[in-house]
Design a protein around this motif. Structure first.
Motif, short mmCIF file in Angstrom:
data_model
loop_
_atom_site.label_atom_id
_atom_site.label_comp_id
_atom_site.label_asym_id
_atom_site.label_seq_id
_atom_site.Cartn_x
_atom_site.Cartn_y
_atom_site.Cartn_z
N THR A 59 -54.10 0.50 25.45
CA THR A 59 -54.84 0.36 24.20
C THR A 59 -54.29 1.25 23.09
O THR A 59 -54.13 0.81 21.95
N LYS A 78 -59.60 -2.51 19.38
CA LYS A 78 -58.96 -1.39 18.72
C LYS A 78 -57.75 -1.84 17.88
O LYS A 78 -57.92 -2.52 16.89
N TYR A 79 -56.56 -1.48 18.27
CA TYR A 79 -55.40 -1.72 17.41
C TYR A 79 -55.01 -3.18 17.29
O TYR A 79 -54.52 -3.61 16.23
N ASN A 136 -61.86 -3.06 12.84
CA ASN A 136 -63.23 -2.67 13.20
C ASN A 136 -64.25 -3.76 12.92
O ASN A 136 -65.38 -3.48 12.48
N SER A 151 -65.23 4.46 18.34
CA SER A 151 -64.14 3.49 18.28
C SER A 151 -62.91 4.09 17.62
O SER A 151 -62.86 5.27 17.24
N LEU A 152 -61.90 3.25 17.48
CA LEU A 152 -60.59 3.70 17.01
C LEU A 152 -59.73 2.49 16.70
O LEU A 152 -60.11 1.35 16.98
N GLY A 153 -58.58 2.74 16.12
CA GLY A 153 -57.58 1.70 15.96
C GLY A 153 -57.70 0.83 14.73
O GLY A 153 -56.92 -0.10 14.55
N SER A 172 -58.98 9.05 15.02
CA SER A 172 -58.15 7.85 14.95
C SER A 172 -57.65 7.79 13.52
O SER A 172 -58.41 7.48 12.60
#
Length: 392
Positions: free
Chosen positions: A187, A210-211, A216, A337-339, A374
């Motif tokens: 991920t 994520k990425y 988002n 979350s992230l990315g 992130s």
């Protein structure tokens, strides 16, 4: 290793570099209109012309043209032969665990996303699986945990949130003569920076939220493999348990992947600058970013990946400082979350790892002083200025 040196062939089409492959993806076999974007086939079922005659699609839980296009794209980007798209990353891992039976042992990285730990320690153990946590970045320690009942090794690399890197090829070498499945959660780096199947992994997992999605705005998960046997088993589990990705969400992830290359490059550029700035701040006591030469796994990362990503964890001098940052950031958002394109800051002990018992959490280094960023694709000066005022 540089995945940018590899050419990706999509169903007999001209081979292309990964930046191009992210944009053009798999060929849309259903396209009769010249649509540049893959259409959303928002249909739960498909009609048959006659008994025994099918268009190739029957019911969207089994397959849908929009999801199929996305799966072919992700499989090719990961240098796999098959990819399965799920409703979330956790749905993908839950389906993955159905490969195993009661009494099977699975070794998992001891530094692991809290949701994965929650699944393993409650649902998987309830179902009779035995989970052994180990420092997978230490191959000698990992080797000591392998036994006759070990059926899989589950790795995050880099890990969440302490950013440890596991030598994937070295782990594969340990188990090459054993009937053990090597699973890598990719991920954080995505196929743009790392391709675990080429390093010996049997299955690659993604939280596509994520990425890969990158904005988002949707949830998704993926499992990718080059093994026909594993593909067949996973396809059966996928259709039986039913947590498939919807046509609309498949469209959103396909759209996100088109900008994966530029987002990963810009995010990494920003992350390096932020990490170097954090290193110099008097209230920051430790910075965990694999792109820093001082990181203990820096050389392994350079060997098996062509980038470091944009995830940073760092410790501050006290809990009060951590709270001040979370409450004072203005541009950066305090969120899980992230990315995504936006920079997010997370408090692992209260968010991603809240369900991990305190003793286990702190043993992993997840304390009240640890924060995770992130890094997004905003102007890096704006990110640093926001951190500056938050740390005052």
């Amino acid at each position: 290793m540089s995945n940018k040196e590899f050419l990706h062939s999509f169903n007999g089409r001209v081979s292309m570099k990964i930046e191009t492959a992210c944009i053009h993806g798999a060929k849309d076999e259903m396209n009769l209109t010249g649509a540049v974007a893959v259409p959303i086939y928002q249909s739960s079922t498909f009609a048959h012309k006659a008994v025994g005659q099918s268009t190739g699609y029957d019911y969207s839980r089994l397959q849908n043209p929009t999801r199929e296009h996305l799966e072919k794209t992700v499989a090719a980007l990961e240098s796999g032969t098959d990819a399965l798209a799920f409703s979330t990353g956790m749905a993908a891992i839950s389906a993955l665990m159905e490969l195993f039976k009661p009494g099977d042992r699975i070794i998992a990285s001891d530094d692991l996303y809290g949701g994965s730990i929650r699944l393993f320690d409650t649902i998987s153990k309830k179902n009779g699986l035995i989970i052994d946590y180990a420092n997978t970045s230490d191959t000698s320690s990992l080797n000591m945990n392998i036994c006759d009942d070990t059926k899989a090794i589950f790795i995050e690399s880099p890990s969440n949130p302490m950013m440890r890197v596991t030598d994937i090829a070295a782990v594969k070498s340990l188990i090459k003569d054993k009937d053990i499945i090597l699973i890598v959660d990719n991920t954080f780096l995505t196929p743009y920076f790392q391709q675990p199947l080429l390093l010996g992994a049997d299955i690659v997992m993604h939280s596509g939220t994520k990425y890969l999605g990158g904005h988002n705005d949707t949830l998704a998960g993926f499992l990718i493999t080059s093994s026909p046997k594993l593909s067949e088993r996973l396809r059966f589990i996928h259709k039986t348990t039913g947590a498939c990705l919807s046509p609309f969400d498949s469209f959103l992830i396909s759209r996100g992947i088109k900008t994966l290359a530029v987002r990963m490059e810009k995010g990494q550029q920003n992350a390096m600058a932020v990490a170097e700035w954090l290193l110099k701040h008097e209230k920051v006591t430790a910075v965990h970013y694999v792109g820093l030469a001082a990181h203990p796994d820096y050389e392994i990362s350079k060997k098996q990946s062509c980038g470091f990503g944009s995830m940073i964890s760092f410790e501050v001098d006290c809990e009060k400082t951590a709270y001040n940052i979370l409450e004072k950031v203005k541009l950066i958002m305090f969120a899980e979350s992230l990315g995504g394109v936006e920079t997010l800051i997370t408090y692992p002990m209260l968010q991603t790892h809240a369900d991990v018992p305190k003793q286990d959490r702190e043993k992993r280094g997840i304390n009240e002083r640890l924060l995770r960023i992130s890094v997004g694709i905003e102007n890096v000066e704006d990110i640093i200025n926001d951190l500056t005022q938050a740390l005052e």
